[in-house]
Design an enzyme around this catalytic site. Structure first.
Site, mmCIF file in Angstrom:
data_model
loop_
_atom_site.group_PDB
_atom_site.id
_atom_site.type_symbol
_atom_site.label_atom_id
_atom_site.label_comp_id
_atom_site.label_asym_id
_atom_site.label_seq_id
_atom_site.Cartn_x
_atom_site.Cartn_y
_atom_site.Cartn_z
ATOM 1 N N TYR A 166 0.829 -1.204 0.000
ATOM 2 C CA TYR A 166 0.000 0.000 0.000
ATOM 3 C C TYR A 166 0.858 1.246 0.000
ATOM 4 C CZ TYR A 166 0.861 0.878 5.007
ATOM 5 O OH TYR A 166 1.439 1.176 6.212
ATOM 6 N N LYS B 169 6.483 -1.996 1.842
ATOM 7 C CA LYS B 169 5.301 -1.426 2.518
ATOM 8 C C LYS B 169 4.125 -2.401 2.415
ATOM 9 C CE LYS B 169 3.127 3.104 3.123
ATOM 10 N NZ LYS B 169 3.275 3.181 4.565
ATOM 11 N N GLU C 182 12.060 2.533 14.246
ATOM 12 C CA GLU C 182 11.176 3.596 13.754
ATOM 13 C C GLU C 182 9.898 3.573 14.572
ATOM 14 O OE1 GLU C 182 9.935 2.722 9.674
ATOM 15 O OE2 GLU C 182 10.114 0.586 10.089
ATOM 16 N N LEU D 46 11.113 1.114 7.138
ATOM 17 C CA LEU D 46 10.509 1.605 5.895
ATOM 18 C C LEU D 46 11.186 2.943 5.593
ATOM 19 C CD1 LEU D 46 8.186 1.072 3.803
ATOM 20 C CD2 LEU D 46 7.001 2.909 5.001
HETATM 21 N N1 PMP Z 1 7.654 3.759 8.902
HETATM 22 C C1 PMP Z 1 6.528 3.035 8.934
HETATM 23 C C2 PMP Z 1 6.541 1.698 9.589
HETATM 24 C C3 PMP Z 1 5.346 3.540 8.351
HETATM 25 O O1 PMP Z 1 4.216 2.806 8.365
HETATM 26 C C4 PMP Z 1 5.367 4.823 7.759
HETATM 27 C C5 PMP Z 1 4.130 5.439 7.164
HETATM 28 N N2 PMP Z 1 3.417 4.612 6.352
HETATM 29 C C6 PMP Z 1 6.568 5.534 7.750
HETATM 30 C C7 PMP Z 1 7.695 4.972 8.328
HETATM 31 C C8 PMP Z 1 6.661 6.893 7.101
HETATM 32 O O2 PMP Z 1 6.726 6.772 5.708
HETATM 33 P P1 PMP Z 1 6.172 7.928 4.755
HETATM 34 O O3 PMP Z 1 6.919 9.181 5.140
HETATM 35 O O4 PMP Z 1 6.491 7.472 3.403
HETATM 36 O O5 PMP Z 1 4.712 8.038 5.045
#
Ligand code: PMP
Length: 287
Positions: free
Chosen positions: A33, A148, A181, A206
């Site tokens: 996603y 993701k 994270e 991620l």
């Molecule tokens: N880490 C994780 C585990 C996440 O789910 C997300 C947001 N989906 C992020 C980091 C941040 O990523 P982004 O800045 O691309 O939304």
């Protein structure tokens, strides 16, 4: 105004939108996603998110449901039909509908694509003024966090645990005690010496699109930056902490596990980076 969803080639009323019970996303979490912010009707960091969607699909040997240009047009049409100026678009691609079997379905099976749009407050005044609290927890996820995946059970449990502790987000710790994270965000600190620090991009996290843009903004502004893991102890000594994600941009953190960060108030560098990111979003630029 009734909401409209996009499901496999059709715009349908949100309340009627559905997929088959043998969709592999439903049975195996066999899907990926993306979430992209919409600011003043414009997609924020679109190219980065769509590049990452392509990468997630490639890593799982899943087909793209439609060409990139067509996908861009459908996203814009969905935003238009929902009349959303500020919010987020969610999109999910799964390996499609097939009789339940672990093996990939026959090549003729089309991937499923579902998209929804909703309004959000991209500038939550009180949260930005007061900052948020975080609680730490073990990172119990699989070893390919760079993909993701819609398999989000550890994050569901983690965010529920954080909410029950009165916190906004959970920071996950690896087996050596390093912060990987947040449950749905990247984690950052600003050290006593003013160095911006966030975990390096690897299979452990991620690689947030907001994270990548904030790194670029910091570099352009000449802010000292280190891409490395940090422990909670270092966060307790830090001057500032914050989190980033597409749906929140950049949120100041004022307490971690009930210990104040810095002077216990949102930090100046955090505010500066958020402002710069919002200005970049408003410009509609994409890099
Ligand atoms: N880490 C994780 C585990 C996440 O789910 C997300 C947001 N989906 C992020 C980091 C941040 O990523 P982004 O800045 O691309 O939304």
């Amino acid at each position: 105004m009734s909401r409209v969803a996009y499901v496999n080639g059709r715009f349908v009323p949100h309340a009627m939108a559905s997929v088959h019970i043998e969709d592999r996303g439903y049975q195996f979490a066999d899907g990926v996603y993306e979430v992209i912010a919409i600011q003043d009707g414009k997609l924020v960091d679109e190219a980065g998110h769509i590049d990452r969607l392509d990468r997630s699909l490639r890593e799982l040997r899943m087909a793209r449901p439609m060409g990139r240009q067509a996908h861009g047009l459908v996203m814009r049409e969905l935003i238009r039909r929902n009349r959303v100026r500020n919010g987020v678009i969610y999109m999910q691609v799964t390996r499609g509908v097939a009789p339940r079997n672990f093996l990939f379905p026959p090549a003729a099976t089309s991937p499923s694509l579902v998209m929804t749009v909703r309004r959000t407050d991209l500038f939550p005044t009180a949260r930005l003024r007061d900052g948020v609290r975080i609680v730490s927890m073990p990172d119990i996820r699989w070893k390919r966090r760079d993909i993701k995946s819609v398999g989000l059970l550890p994050q569901v449990l983690g965010k529920q645990r954080a909410a029950e502790a009165g916190a906004f987000e959970g920071w996950m710790l690896d087996e050596s005690g390093f912060v990987t994270e947040g449950c749905s965000s990247n984690a950052w600190i600003v050290t006593r010496d003013g160095v911006l620090v966030t975990h390096e991009a690897s299979h452990e996290i991620l690689n947030g699109i907001t994270r990548q843009s904030i790194i670029r903004i910091a570099r352009e502004a000449g802010i000292p930056f280190e891409e490395r893991a940090f422990r909670l102890e270092e966060a307790f000594e830090a001057r500032e902490a914050f989190l980033t994600s597409a749906s929140t941009y950049c949120i100041p953190i004022v307490r971690v596990d009930d210990r104040p960060i810095g002077n216990g108030h949102p930090g100046l560098l955090t505010a500066k980076l958020r402002q710069a990111y919002a200005a970049y979003a408003a410009s509609g630029r994409t890099v």
